[in-house]
Design an enzyme around this catalytic site. Structure first.
Site, PDB file in Angstrom:
ATOM      1  N   CYS A  47      38.051  40.125  26.919  1.00  0.00           N
ATOM      2  CA  CYS A  47      37.365  39.310  25.918  1.00  0.00           C
ATOM      3  C   CYS A  47      38.369  38.748  24.926  1.00  0.00           C
ATOM      4  CB  CYS A  47      36.366  40.157  25.131  1.00  0.00           C
ATOM      5  SG  CYS A  47      35.153  40.946  26.187  1.00  0.00           S
ATOM      6  N   GLY A  68      37.578  35.120  28.265  1.00  0.00           N
ATOM      7  CA  GLY A  68      36.198  35.455  28.609  1.00  0.00           C
ATOM      8  C   GLY A  68      35.361  34.206  28.735  1.00  0.00           C
ATOM      9  N   ASN A  86      37.250  43.935  22.244  1.00  0.00           N
ATOM     10  CA  ASN A  86      38.015  43.648  23.460  1.00  0.00           C
ATOM     11  C   ASN A  86      38.622  44.963  23.933  1.00  0.00           C
ATOM     12  OD1 ASN A  86      41.221  42.035  24.110  1.00  0.00           O
ATOM     13  ND2 ASN A  86      39.628  42.589  25.531  1.00  0.00           N
ATOM     14  N   GLY A  87      38.271  45.353  25.152  1.00  0.00           N
ATOM     15  CA  GLY A  87      38.820  46.604  25.697  1.00  0.00           C
ATOM     16  C   GLY A  87      37.723  47.427  26.324  1.00  0.00           C
ATOM     17  N   CYS A 114      49.257  46.475  27.719  1.00  0.00           N
ATOM     18  CA  CYS A 114      48.883  46.083  29.097  1.00  0.00           C
ATOM     19  C   CYS A 114      49.875  45.050  29.626  1.00  0.00           C
ATOM     20  CB  CYS A 114      47.476  45.488  29.094  1.00  0.00           C
ATOM     21  SG  CYS A 114      47.053  44.695  30.648  1.00  0.00           S
ATOM     22  N   TYR A 153      49.622  37.733  33.687  1.00  0.00           N
ATOM     23  CA  TYR A 153      48.561  36.778  34.029  1.00  0.00           C
ATOM     24  C   TYR A 153      47.622  36.433  32.885  1.00  0.00           C
ATOM     25  CZ  TYR A 153      44.078  35.207  35.961  1.00  0.00           C
ATOM     26  OH  TYR A 153      42.926  34.528  36.204  1.00  0.00           O
ATOM     27  N   ASP A 171      51.369  34.603  40.507  1.00  0.00           N
ATOM     28  CA  ASP A 171      51.575  35.707  39.553  1.00  0.00           C
ATOM     29  C   ASP A 171      51.176  37.062  40.135  1.00  0.00           C
ATOM     30  OD1 ASP A 171      48.813  34.408  39.023  1.00  0.00           O
ATOM     31  OD2 ASP A 171      48.643  36.438  38.265  1.00  0.00           O
ATOM     32  N   CYS A 222      41.913  49.193  36.955  1.00  0.00           N
ATOM     33  CA  CYS A 222      42.195  49.308  35.517  1.00  0.00           C
ATOM     34  C   CYS A 222      40.958  49.860  34.819  1.00  0.00           C
ATOM     35  CB  CYS A 222      42.534  47.936  34.945  1.00  0.00           C
ATOM     36  SG  CYS A 222      42.773  47.958  33.158  1.00  0.00           S
ATOM     37  N   CYS A 241      51.776  49.822  29.670  1.00  0.00           N
ATOM     38  CA  CYS A 241      50.924  50.483  30.656  1.00  0.00           C
ATOM     39  C   CYS A 241      51.085  49.685  31.945  1.00  0.00           C
ATOM     40  CB  CYS A 241      49.457  50.447  30.217  1.00  0.00           C
ATOM     41  SG  CYS A 241      48.327  50.971  31.543  1.00  0.00           S
TER      42      CYS A 241
HETATM   43  P1  AMP Z   1      43.470  36.784  45.227  1.00  0.00           P
HETATM   44  O1  AMP Z   1      44.465  36.175  46.179  1.00  0.00           O
HETATM   45  O2  AMP Z   1      42.064  36.525  45.692  1.00  0.00           O
HETATM   46  O3  AMP Z   1      43.760  38.186  44.955  1.00  0.00           O
HETATM   47  O4  AMP Z   1      43.587  35.969  43.850  1.00  0.00           O
HETATM   48  C1  AMP Z   1      44.753  36.014  43.139  1.00  0.00           C
HETATM   49  C2  AMP Z   1      44.625  35.262  41.850  1.00  0.00           C
HETATM   50  O5  AMP Z   1      43.529  35.727  41.039  1.00  0.00           O
HETATM   51  C3  AMP Z   1      45.879  35.490  41.044  1.00  0.00           C
HETATM   52  O6  AMP Z   1      46.227  34.315  40.341  1.00  0.00           O
HETATM   53  C4  AMP Z   1      45.436  36.584  40.131  1.00  0.00           C
HETATM   54  O7  AMP Z   1      46.241  36.726  39.017  1.00  0.00           O
HETATM   55  C5  AMP Z   1      44.021  36.154  39.784  1.00  0.00           C
HETATM   56  N1  AMP Z   1      43.335  37.268  39.103  1.00  0.00           N
HETATM   57  C6  AMP Z   1      43.676  37.750  37.928  1.00  0.00           C
HETATM   58  N2  AMP Z   1      42.879  38.709  37.515  1.00  0.00           N
HETATM   59  C7  AMP Z   1      41.983  38.897  38.453  1.00  0.00           C
HETATM   60  C8  AMP Z   1      40.899  39.805  38.570  1.00  0.00           C
HETATM   61  N3  AMP Z   1      40.611  40.677  37.634  1.00  0.00           N
HETATM   62  N4  AMP Z   1      40.195  39.757  39.703  1.00  0.00           N
HETATM   63  C9  AMP Z   1      40.510  38.865  40.650  1.00  0.00           C
HETATM   64  N5  AMP Z   1      41.534  37.979  40.566  1.00  0.00           N
HETATM   65  C10 AMP Z   1      42.268  37.983  39.475  1.00  0.00           C
END
Ligand code: AMP
Length: 460
Positions: free
Chosen positions: A2, A28, A102-103, A238, A244, A348, A384, A434
């Site tokens: 968030c 968010g 947030n958290g 984090c 990302y 990323d 996480c 972390c």
């Molecule tokens: P995928 O290949 O489907 O794992 O998607 C990768 C992309 O989704 C990357 O750019 C990730 O950083 C981004 N992403 C970031 N956070 C999440 C998340 N919590 N759940 C799913 N994808 C995320």
């Protein structure tokens, strides 16, 4: 995850909170809310959707007063429904009290059970409401004593902004998982998750709220107290915020996010060099690491995917027919530059692997000769519990597969992830992070019941 923001003693408080939420939108996208106070009445507007959809001009005008806090929500506890939208508002000792969180708390179940036993009636299924119930039970003392006694009972991650009458209160958990920044606008203090919100409202960045610190702000006055025994707590920022989540134009954890991502990309290039015609990113999140990667190897950086910025709400929860187009509508590869080329694609992170697989598929259809994928973080192997919505271990593609198996799944010619050691080596304070999602080393005990819908289960 968030985004949160708070402003006091400003005649445009709610308007500035609204604008600031725009800058925090990436934190968010499910819902947004603003609470404001004019000395007599409290005003609250909240709605599902993006900030732009949640408020119109009339709604902003109706948020009167010189004190306001705002929240944009990505649900990591509780369902994504109307009653769980923040700020959450109550009356406490005759004064309005609103919370923006947030958290994720990790001792939710224990606190909930105790409060319910004592007769607490819960209105939402968010862990954040627990904080309000604990505040309602404080006895004697003043605001500072109440907040310190309540916040010291919480475990897990929390960056919080409260509105209590005409005071805004900011607090950060003792490990400092999530960011929370202090700024100054027209000599008055403001709070926000990330500094990019200060840039937009033309506030200057003062400092970060320290882990375990609670600040009480009334315009230009600020008082700060610390939660007890914070000297025994290890910092655990984090690292995924840097990889990302946070915006690249923000400064968090005493470092610039853009710079950090470039360093991650450069380190990745040192660990997994490759001969190729050019480097490209998967926009936008891979852009910065791709630039660091290309510079390190002296390779050209091309923009191989063009982003469509006009994706409406239809594509957020589309029908099956439209879902097949969801990933492709966002990015289109330029086959003219890709055809016949050996390319390095920098991303990323890989979470489930499904998006990456379809992106690679599109690059193949665009005629790429060789595709080498490079990831600017290590394999994500553990969920996480501190606020990032990572799926269960079963859904994390790298949790049960070797790197070669992941490469086979997404169909790349080679795949290289940044090492844990390499990732930490480019951070300014490596010991302060972390990295549980990569290492499985959780700095704070994880909850027994790990469901995001923990408090919904209680009612069944
Ligand atoms: P995928 O290949 O489907 O794992 O998607 C990768 C992309 O989704 C990357 O750019 C990730 O950083 C981004 N992403 C970031 N956070 C999440 C998340 N919590 N759940 C799913 N994808 C995320």
């Amino acid at each position: 995850m968030c985004g949160i923001i708070g402003i006091s003693q400003n005649k445009n408080a709610a308007k500035l909170v609204f604008v600031g939420l725009y800058a925090l939108q990436h934190r968010g996208e499910e819902a947004a809310g603003i609470a404001s106070y004019d000395g007599k009445e409290i005003y609250l507007k909240k709605k599902t959707g993006l900030v732009a959809d949640a408020f119109d001009e009339k709604a902003i005008e109706e948020l009167k007063g010189e004190t306001a806090i705002g929240h944009c929500r990505y649900s990591t506890t509780g369902s994504s429904n109307q009653k769980n939208i923040q700020p959450f508002l109550v009356t406490h000792r005759g004064k309005p009290l609103a919370i923006a969180h947030n958290g994720n708390l990790t001792n939710t179940e224990k606190l909930y059970a105790k409060l319910e036993e004592e007769g607490a009636l819960f209105q939402t299924t968010m862990d954040s409401e627990i904080i309000i119930h604990l505040l309602a039970r404080t006895k004697n003392g003043d605001l500072k004593k109440w907040f310190v006694s309540v916040l010291s009972q919480l475990e897990g991650s929390f960056s919080l902004i409260f509105l209590s009458g005409d005071t805004i209160i900011g607090a950060r958990d003792p490990n400092g998982f999530r960011p929370l920044c202090l700024g100054r606008l027209d000599n008055k203090y403001v709070l926000a998750s990330e500094t990019c919100a200060f840039d937009l409202i033309k506030a200057e960045f003062v400092r970060e709220i320290s882990p375990g610190e609670v600040v009480f702000i009334k315009g230009e006055k600020i008082e700060s107290v610390f939660l007890p025994e914070i000297e025994n707590k290890k910092k655990a920022h984090c690292i995924f915020e840097n990889i990302y989540f946070a915006r690249p134009d923000s400064n968090i954890f005493d470092d610039n996010v853009y710079e950090t991502r470039k360093r991650l990309g450069a380190q990745l290039a040192k660990e997994h060099p490759i001969k190729a015609d050019f480097v490209m990113s998967i926009p936008d999140s891979g852009n910065y690491a791709a630039s660091g990667f290309a510079q390190e190897l002296g390779l050209p950086l091309e923009i191989g995917f063009i982003r469509n910025h006009y994706i409406g709400r239809t594509f957020i929860q589309p029908s099956q027919f439209l879902r097949d187009f969801r990933v492709r509508v966002k990015l289109n590869p330029i086959s003219h530059i890709i055809k016949g080329k050996r390319i390095v694609v920098v991303e990323d992170s890989i979470v489930r692997g499904t998006t990456s697989k379809s992106r690679i598929d599109e690059l193949r259809r665009a005629g790429a000769k060789e595709i080498h994928m490079r990831i600017s973080c290590p394999p994500i192997i553990s969920p996480c519990f501190y606020g990032i919505d990572f799926p269960s271990k079963e859904e994390l593609i790298a949790a049960s597969r070797t790197i070669q198996q992941v490469a086979d799944f997404i169909k790349v010619d080679s795949l290289g992830y940044l090492s844990l050691k390499g990732m930490l080596s480019v951070m300014k304070y490596p010991q302060d992070f972390c990295h549980a999602c990569f290492s499985g080393e959780y700095p704070v005990a994880v909850p027994y019941n790990k469901s995001k819908y923990l408090l919904e289960g209680k009612r069944e």
